[in-house]
Design a protein around this motif. Structure first.
Motif, PDB file in Angstrom:
ATOM      1  N   MET A  83      23.520  24.689  55.431  1.00 45.16           N
ATOM      2  CA  MET A  83      24.785  24.565  56.158  1.00 45.16           C
ATOM      3  C   MET A  83      25.392  23.175  55.960  1.00 45.16           C
ATOM      4  O   MET A  83      26.596  23.043  55.711  1.00 45.16           O
ATOM      5  CB  MET A  83      24.562  24.834  57.647  1.00 45.16           C
ATOM      6  N   LEU A  84      24.568  22.140  56.028  1.00 46.56           N
ATOM      7  CA  LEU A  84      25.071  20.782  55.813  1.00 46.56           C
ATOM      8  C   LEU A  84      25.489  20.569  54.359  1.00 46.56           C
ATOM      9  O   LEU A  84      26.403  19.782  54.080  1.00 46.56           O
ATOM     10  CB  LEU A  84      24.012  19.752  56.219  1.00 46.56           C
ATOM     11  N   GLY A  85      24.824  21.295  53.442  1.00 37.17           N
ATOM     12  CA  GLY A  85      25.252  21.242  52.052  1.00 37.17           C
ATOM     13  C   GLY A  85      26.667  21.768  51.886  1.00 37.17           C
ATOM     14  O   GLY A  85      27.444  21.260  51.064  1.00 37.17           O
ATOM     15  N   ILE A  86      27.021  22.779  52.674  1.00 37.80           N
ATOM     16  CA  ILE A  86      28.383  23.332  52.646  1.00 37.80           C
ATOM     17  C   ILE A  86      29.352  22.368  53.315  1.00 37.80           C
ATOM     18  O   ILE A  86      30.427  22.061  52.784  1.00 37.80           O
ATOM     19  CB  ILE A  86      28.421  24.700  53.359  1.00 37.80           C
ATOM     20  N   PHE A  87      28.982  21.879  54.496  1.00 41.38           N
ATOM     21  CA  PHE A  87      29.878  21.047  55.293  1.00 41.38           C
ATOM     22  C   PHE A  87      30.141  19.677  54.666  1.00 41.38           C
ATOM     23  O   PHE A  87      31.267  19.184  54.690  1.00 41.38           O
ATOM     24  CB  PHE A  87      29.308  20.849  56.696  1.00 41.38           C
ATOM     25  N   TRP A  88      29.090  19.045  54.155  1.00 41.87           N
ATOM     26  CA  TRP A  88      29.176  17.640  53.752  1.00 41.87           C
ATOM     27  C   TRP A  88      29.247  17.413  52.241  1.00 41.87           C
ATOM     28  O   TRP A  88      29.832  16.421  51.803  1.00 41.87           O
ATOM     29  CB  TRP A  88      27.973  16.867  54.303  1.00 41.87           C
ATOM     30  N   PHE A  89      28.624  18.291  51.455  1.00 39.30           N
ATOM     31  CA  PHE A  89      28.495  18.018  50.019  1.00 39.30           C
ATOM     32  C   PHE A  89      29.182  19.066  49.138  1.00 39.30           C
ATOM     33  O   PHE A  89      28.991  19.063  47.934  1.00 39.30           O
ATOM     34  CB  PHE A  89      27.009  17.897  49.647  1.00 39.30           C
ATOM     35  N   ASN A  90      29.942  19.970  49.777  1.00 39.71           N
ATOM     36  CA  ASN A  90      30.687  20.989  49.022  1.00 39.71           C
ATOM     37  C   ASN A  90      29.766  21.757  48.068  1.00 39.71           C
ATOM     38  O   ASN A  90      30.053  21.892  46.869  1.00 39.71           O
ATOM     39  CB  ASN A  90      31.847  20.345  48.257  1.00 39.71           C
ATOM     40  N   LEU A  91      28.674  22.279  48.623  1.00 48.36           N
ATOM     41  CA  LEU A  91      27.712  23.066  47.841  1.00 48.36           C
ATOM     42  C   LEU A  91      27.613  24.463  48.448  1.00 48.36           C
ATOM     43  O   LEU A  91      26.611  24.824  49.076  1.00 48.36           O
ATOM     44  CB  LEU A  91      26.336  22.387  47.854  1.00 48.36           C
ATOM     45  N   PRO A  92      28.638  25.291  48.261  1.00 44.97           N
ATOM     46  CA  PRO A  92      28.672  26.593  48.933  1.00 44.97           C
ATOM     47  C   PRO A  92      27.914  27.704  48.210  1.00 44.97           C
ATOM     48  O   PRO A  92      27.648  28.745  48.806  1.00 44.97           O
ATOM     49  CB  PRO A  92      30.170  26.919  48.961  1.00 44.97           C
ATOM     50  N   ASP A  93      27.576  27.504  46.940  1.00 47.93           N
ATOM     51  CA  ASP A  93      26.968  28.579  46.157  1.00 47.93           C
ATOM     52  C   ASP A  93      25.492  28.763  46.501  1.00 47.93           C
ATOM     53  O   ASP A  93      24.774  27.791  46.794  1.00 47.93           O
ATOM     54  CB  ASP A  93      27.102  28.293  44.660  1.00 47.93           C
ATOM     55  N   ILE A  94      25.056  30.025  46.447  1.00 44.50           N
ATOM     56  CA  ILE A  94      23.661  30.361  46.692  1.00 44.50           C
ATOM     57  C   ILE A  94      23.310  31.575  45.850  1.00 44.50           C
ATOM     58  O   ILE A  94      24.117  32.499  45.707  1.00 44.50           O
ATOM     59  CB  ILE A  94      23.409  30.642  48.201  1.00 44.50           C
ATOM     60  N   TYR A  95      22.136  31.557  45.238  1.00 45.91           N
ATOM     61  CA  TYR A  95      21.700  32.703  44.451  1.00 45.91           C
ATOM     62  C   TYR A  95      21.533  33.921  45.356  1.00 45.91           C
ATOM     63  O   TYR A  95      21.149  33.793  46.525  1.00 45.91           O
ATOM     64  CB  TYR A  95      20.388  32.395  43.732  1.00 45.91           C
ATOM     65  N   PHE A  96      21.817  35.090  44.798  1.00 44.99           N
ATOM     66  CA  PHE A  96      21.759  36.327  45.575  1.00 44.99           C
ATOM     67  C   PHE A  96      20.368  36.522  46.188  1.00 44.99           C
ATOM     68  O   PHE A  96      20.236  36.859  47.369  1.00 44.99           O
ATOM     69  CB  PHE A  96      22.114  37.520  44.677  1.00 44.99           C
ATOM     70  N   GLU A  97      19.310  36.310  45.364  1.00 39.08           N
ATOM     71  CA  GLU A  97      17.942  36.476  45.872  1.00 39.08           C
ATOM     72  C   GLU A  97      17.619  35.441  46.947  1.00 39.08           C
ATOM     73  O   GLU A  97      16.920  35.736  47.919  1.00 39.08           O
ATOM     74  CB  GLU A  97      16.928  36.377  44.721  1.00 39.08           C
ATOM     75  N   ALA A  98      18.122  34.215  46.775  1.00 36.98           N
ATOM     76  CA  ALA A  98      17.901  33.179  47.792  1.00 36.98           C
ATOM     77  C   ALA A  98      18.617  33.537  49.088  1.00 36.98           C
ATOM     78  O   ALA A  98      18.114  33.267  50.187  1.00 36.98           O
ATOM     79  CB  ALA A  98      18.391  31.829  47.275  1.00 36.98           C
ATOM     80  N   CYS A  99      19.787  34.168  48.957  1.00 42.90           N
ATOM     81  CA  CYS A  99      20.528  34.610  50.134  1.00 42.90           C
ATOM     82  C   CYS A  99      19.739  35.687  50.884  1.00 42.90           C
ATOM     83  O   CYS A  99      19.642  35.652  52.116  1.00 42.90           O
ATOM     84  CB  CYS A  99      21.894  35.140  49.708  1.00 42.90           C
ATOM     85  N   LEU A 100      19.165  36.632  50.136  1.00 41.08           N
ATOM     86  CA  LEU A 100      18.344  37.670  50.763  1.00 41.08           C
ATOM     87  C   LEU A 100      17.123  37.063  51.447  1.00 41.08           C
ATOM     88  O   LEU A 100      16.738  37.483  52.543  1.00 41.08           O
ATOM     89  CB  LEU A 100      17.898  38.700  49.720  1.00 41.08           C
ATOM     90  N   LEU A 101      16.512  36.080  50.797  1.00 36.91           N
ATOM     91  CA  LEU A 101      15.346  35.421  51.388  1.00 36.91           C
ATOM     92  C   LEU A 101      15.717  34.707  52.677  1.00 36.91           C
ATOM     93  O   LEU A 101      15.002  34.803  53.684  1.00 36.91           O
ATOM     94  CB  LEU A 101      14.740  34.428  50.392  1.00 36.91           C
ATOM     95  N   GLN A 102      16.847  33.981  52.659  1.00 34.08           N
ATOM     96  CA  GLN A 102      17.282  33.297  53.878  1.00 34.08           C
ATOM     97  C   GLN A 102      17.566  34.306  54.995  1.00 34.08           C
ATOM     98  O   GLN A 102      17.179  34.090  56.146  1.00 34.08           O
ATOM     99  CB  GLN A 102      18.533  32.460  53.614  1.00 34.08           C
ATOM    100  N   MET A 103      18.220  35.407  54.649  1.00 35.21           N
ATOM    101  CA  MET A 103      18.508  36.445  55.634  1.00 35.21           C
ATOM    102  C   MET A 103      17.229  36.992  56.243  1.00 35.21           C
ATOM    103  O   MET A 103      17.118  37.135  57.473  1.00 35.21           O
ATOM    104  CB  MET A 103      19.292  37.582  54.966  1.00 35.21           C
ATOM    105  N   TRP A 104      16.239  37.278  55.396  1.00 29.39           N
ATOM    106  CA  TRP A 104      14.968  37.826  55.882  1.00 29.39           C
ATOM    107  C   TRP A 104      14.245  36.827  56.779  1.00 29.39           C
ATOM    108  O   TRP A 104      13.719  37.200  57.840  1.00 29.39           O
ATOM    109  CB  TRP A 104      14.086  38.201  54.689  1.00 29.39           C
ATOM    110  N   LEU A 105      14.222  35.560  56.374  1.00 31.92           N
ATOM    111  CA  LEU A 105      13.541  34.537  57.174  1.00 31.92           C
ATOM    112  C   LEU A 105      14.219  34.358  58.528  1.00 31.92           C
ATOM    113  O   LEU A 105      13.545  34.297  59.568  1.00 31.92           O
ATOM    114  CB  LEU A 105      13.527  33.204  56.414  1.00 31.92           C
ATOM    115  N   ILE A 106      15.550  34.280  58.523  1.00 37.90           N
ATOM    116  CA  ILE A 106      16.277  34.057  59.782  1.00 37.90           C
ATOM    117  C   ILE A 106      16.040  35.205  60.753  1.00 37.90           C
ATOM    118  O   ILE A 106      15.680  34.993  61.918  1.00 37.90           O
ATOM    119  CB  ILE A 106      17.778  33.870  59.512  1.00 37.90           C
ATOM    120  N   HIS A 107      16.235  36.446  60.291  1.00 36.33           N
ATOM    121  CA  HIS A 107      16.085  37.589  61.192  1.00 36.33           C
ATOM    122  C   HIS A 107      14.631  37.811  61.591  1.00 36.33           C
ATOM    123  O   HIS A 107      14.354  38.238  62.719  1.00 36.33           O
ATOM    124  CB  HIS A 107      16.678  38.838  60.546  1.00 36.33           C
ATOM    125  N   SER A 108      13.692  37.521  60.697  1.00 30.35           N
ATOM    126  CA  SER A 108      12.270  37.640  61.041  1.00 30.35           C
ATOM    127  C   SER A 108      11.883  36.618  62.098  1.00 30.35           C
ATOM    128  O   SER A 108      11.191  36.939  63.073  1.00 30.35           O
ATOM    129  CB  SER A 108      11.400  37.459  59.788  1.00 30.35           C
TER     130      SER A 108
END
Length: 316
Positions: A83-108
């Protein structure tokens, strides 16, 4: 990654835009969020260190508190760096698999936290309503089984969400996610294909875990209140009720934010997107930062050990 009629087939990279409508002030929003993260990590780490070092705190109530602290650290760490990478360093991109992993970790981790709160409520229920059998019922073996159980329940129930997205949803309207982290519904809504199965399973998991837990937590505290108000001595009632205050505060902040975020995302079409995204972020970041403060203030044993660490001369 192939594009067909402005749709994207199996994207490899997704873009998180942060908070829609507040892009110009996201750098400032990141400051309180980072402060909350630091409080969460330092506060929960301090509680974990205290519980580990003090043999007198190796009891079910504090072991569950340690589980809650570890889950809070992991949960806030899953969301804030990106989130801070998006807010402060303009790094909005994320690999699809990394996005799925983050989703799984957060909801788990959200589900694990809910399970731990249920375990803490049941522990208080037995301690107050059946104190003579508390040590027998909540043995070290049972506490271990509860920890393993809530972890397996969360990871197993959330995992099919990833499989359903990966196997069923191939074509996407866009690769831009109007969110600051990878959330199940935010990702599912991007799909061109029918996502009814994904939405239904997401609702099933939410009500199976959060619905089940909140019902039994509520029943536990109702039974606790009935028992407490039946105690003959006022001091005994106050002492018993005081042991539950911290748990009730944590329980309310977690589930009120959870349900408000959950229902606004699905049914609050009239609510501005930035309101929902801010609430979603607060839901993930506020409890981890508030929990150590609540338990540090309301739990005497934790408070005394914190004071010993901060002011060793005055408390010696």
């Amino acid at each position: 990654m192939l594009s067909t009629n402005r749709s994207v087939f199996m994207p490899t990279i997704l873009t998180l835009i942060g908070i829609p409508g507040l892009e110009s002030v996201q750098c400032w929003i990141g400051i309180p969020f980072s402060v909350m993260y630091l409080i969460a990590v330092i506060g929960n780490s301090l509680i974990l260190a205290i519980i580990k070092s003090e043999n007198s705190l190796h009891k079910p109530m504090y072991i569950f508190l340690a589980m809650l602290g570890a889950t809070d650290i992991a949960l806030s760490t899953c969301i804030l760096p990106k989130m801070l990478g998006i807010f402060w360093f303009n790094l909005p991109d994320i690999y699809f698999e990394a996005c799925l992993l983050q989703m799984w970790l957060i909801h788990s981790l959200q589900s694990i936290e809910s399970g731990v709160l249920l375990a803490m409520a049941l522990d208080r229920y037995v301690a107050i309503c059946d104190p003579l059998r508390h040590a027998t019922i909540f043995s070290q073996q049972l506490v271990t089984h509860i920890g393993i159980g809530v972890t397996l329940r969360a990871t197993i129930l959330v995992a099919p969400c990833l499989v359903l997205i990966k196997c069923r949803l191939k074509l996407y309207k866009t690769t831009i996610i109007s969110h600051s982290y990878c959330e199940h519904m935010a990702l599912v809504k991007l799909a061109v294909e029918d996502n009814w199965v994904n939405k239904t399973y997401g609702l099933f998991v939410a009500f199976t875990i959060l619905g089940f837990d909140i019902i039994f937590i509520t029943l536990s505290y109702v039974r606790i209140f009935i028992t407490v108000f039946q105690l003959p001595q006022k001091e005994a009632r106050f002492k018993a009720f005081n042991t539950c205050i911290a748990h009730i505060c944590v329980f309310l902040q977690f589930y009120l934010l959870a349900f408000f975020s959950f229902f606004t995302h699905r049914f609050g079409s009239h609510i501005p997107p930035y309101v929902h995204i801010l609430l979603s972020n607060l839901y993930l970041l506020a409890p981890p930062s508030l929990n150590p403060i609540v338990y540090g203030i309301k739990t005497k044993q934790i408070r005394d050990h914190v004071l010993k660490i901060l002011f060793p001369k005055e408390t010696s």
